[in-house]
Design a protein around this motif. Structure first.
Motif, PDB file in Angstrom:
ATOM      1  N   PRO A 103      73.123  55.331  30.577  1.00  0.00           N
ATOM      2  CA  PRO A 103      73.621  55.609  29.230  1.00  0.00           C
ATOM      3  C   PRO A 103      72.588  55.180  28.184  1.00  0.00           C
ATOM      4  CG  PRO A 103      75.328  54.584  30.548  1.00  0.00           C
ATOM      5  CD  PRO A 103      74.066  54.556  31.367  1.00  0.00           C
ATOM      6  N   GLY A 104      72.477  55.971  27.135  1.00  0.00           N
ATOM      7  CA  GLY A 104      71.541  55.626  26.073  1.00  0.00           C
ATOM      8  C   GLY A 104      70.124  56.054  26.338  1.00  0.00           C
ATOM      9  N   LEU A 109      63.587  55.296  17.569  1.00  0.00           N
ATOM     10  CA  LEU A 109      64.369  54.975  16.372  1.00  0.00           C
ATOM     11  C   LEU A 109      65.877  55.179  16.582  1.00  0.00           C
ATOM     12  CD1 LEU A 109      62.083  56.784  13.773  1.00  0.00           C
ATOM     13  CD2 LEU A 109      61.986  54.398  14.489  1.00  0.00           C
ATOM     14  N   ASP A 110      66.297  55.236  17.855  1.00  0.00           N
ATOM     15  CA  ASP A 110      67.704  55.477  18.175  1.00  0.00           C
ATOM     16  C   ASP A 110      68.223  56.775  17.567  1.00  0.00           C
ATOM     17  OD1 ASP A 110      67.746  53.238  19.678  1.00  0.00           O
ATOM     18  OD2 ASP A 110      68.938  52.040  18.290  1.00  0.00           O
ATOM     19  N   ARG A 112      68.774  65.973  22.113  1.00  0.00           N
ATOM     20  CA  ARG A 112      67.326  65.985  21.925  1.00  0.00           C
ATOM     21  C   ARG A 112      66.891  64.723  21.209  1.00  0.00           C
ATOM     22  NH1 ARG A 112      66.422  72.347  20.267  1.00  0.00           N
ATOM     23  NH2 ARG A 112      67.538  73.118  22.095  1.00  0.00           N
ATOM     24  N   ALA A 113      65.795  64.172  21.683  1.00  0.00           N
ATOM     25  CA  ALA A 113      65.271  62.956  21.073  1.00  0.00           C
ATOM     26  C   ALA A 113      63.794  62.873  21.397  1.00  0.00           C
ATOM     27  CB  ALA A 113      66.004  61.731  21.611  1.00  0.00           C
ATOM     28  N   LEU A 114      63.132  61.932  20.758  1.00  0.00           N
ATOM     29  CA  LEU A 114      61.741  61.671  21.092  1.00  0.00           C
ATOM     30  C   LEU A 114      61.671  60.406  21.923  1.00  0.00           C
ATOM     31  CD1 LEU A 114      59.986  62.452  17.687  1.00  0.00           C
ATOM     32  CD2 LEU A 114      60.277  63.937  19.674  1.00  0.00           C
ATOM     33  N   GLY A 135      76.851  53.616  21.231  1.00  0.00           N
ATOM     34  CA  GLY A 135      76.230  52.852  20.160  1.00  0.00           C
ATOM     35  C   GLY A 135      75.172  53.599  19.397  1.00  0.00           C
ATOM     36  N   LEU A 136      74.877  54.827  19.792  1.00  0.00           N
ATOM     37  CA  LEU A 136      73.867  55.604  19.080  1.00  0.00           C
ATOM     38  C   LEU A 136      74.570  56.631  18.198  1.00  0.00           C
ATOM     39  CD1 LEU A 136      71.169  56.295  21.807  1.00  0.00           C
ATOM     40  CD2 LEU A 136      71.176  54.582  20.027  1.00  0.00           C
ATOM     41  N   ALA A 137      74.048  56.786  17.002  1.00  0.00           N
ATOM     42  CA  ALA A 137      74.612  57.777  16.107  1.00  0.00           C
ATOM     43  C   ALA A 137      74.009  59.131  16.461  1.00  0.00           C
ATOM     44  CB  ALA A 137      74.299  57.412  14.660  1.00  0.00           C
ATOM     45  N   VAL A 138      74.778  59.924  17.158  1.00  0.00           N
ATOM     46  CA  VAL A 138      74.280  61.246  17.537  1.00  0.00           C
ATOM     47  C   VAL A 138      74.489  62.197  16.360  1.00  0.00           C
ATOM     48  CG1 VAL A 138      74.546  63.179  19.122  1.00  0.00           C
ATOM     49  CG2 VAL A 138      74.807  60.838  19.960  1.00  0.00           C
TER      50      VAL A 138
END
Ligand SMILES: [Zn+2]
Length: 159
Positions: A74-75, A90-91, A106-108, A131-134
């Motif tokens: 997760p995460g 940067l979450d 999608r993320a970096l 806990g991540l703001a998607v």
């Protein structure tokens, strides 16, 4: 090229295999058996020809298959460049809906900043990215749909 995954249960538990026998049993090349040996598959002893105990081989293959299937924690998303699951830089995670109930996260990569993505069901987002703001985005056009991105960079030059 498809990676063939030998079936551990084709190896007989109480049987000793030479390299060619084990290769035939698992339907792999003899070099693959030697590769397994370098990865930690122990022969019965140092004698020649090398013999492998079926129980040892089976345990090795089961563990190996499980390792490949290990899902991202997760995460995290899987970074193709790092070849590891990585946290988003940067979450920041975007969710691009592709269907009514699923889409693409999608993320970096926080390590190398390569783009990462991961299919996800909308209902699972909180579980996958706790806990991540998607950030929900609209289905993005392909990159060519943002023709002014580089122009802006030039115009905003320092000074
Ligand atoms: Zn990376």
């Amino acid at each position: 090229m498809a990676v063939r995954r030998p079936n551990p249960y084709r190896v007989k538990l109480h049987h000793s295999y030479s390299v060619p026998e084990l290769a035939a049993c698992c339907d792999v090349h003899k070099n693959t058996v030697r590769h397994w040996q370098r990865q930690g598959l122990q022969p019965i002893d140092k004698g020649r020809p090398l013999l492998f105990h079926g129980g040892t081989v089976r345990a090795f293959l089961i563990e190996r298959n499980a390792g490949r299937k290990r899902p991202c924690l997760p995460g995290t998303l899987y970074c193709l460049r790092c070849r590891e699951a990585r946290r988003p830089a940067l979450d920041m995670v975007d969710y691009v809906p592709l269907k009514a109930d699923s889409g693409d996260l999608r993320a970096l990569c926080e390590n190398c900043e390569a783009p990462m993505h991961r299919r996800a069901r909308k209902a699972d987002l909180a579980k996958i990215m706790p806990g991540l703001a998607v950030r929900f985005t609209n289905a993005l056009p392909r990159l060519s749909g943002r023709p002014d991105a580089s122009l802006n960079c030039d115009e905003e030059g320092k000074g």
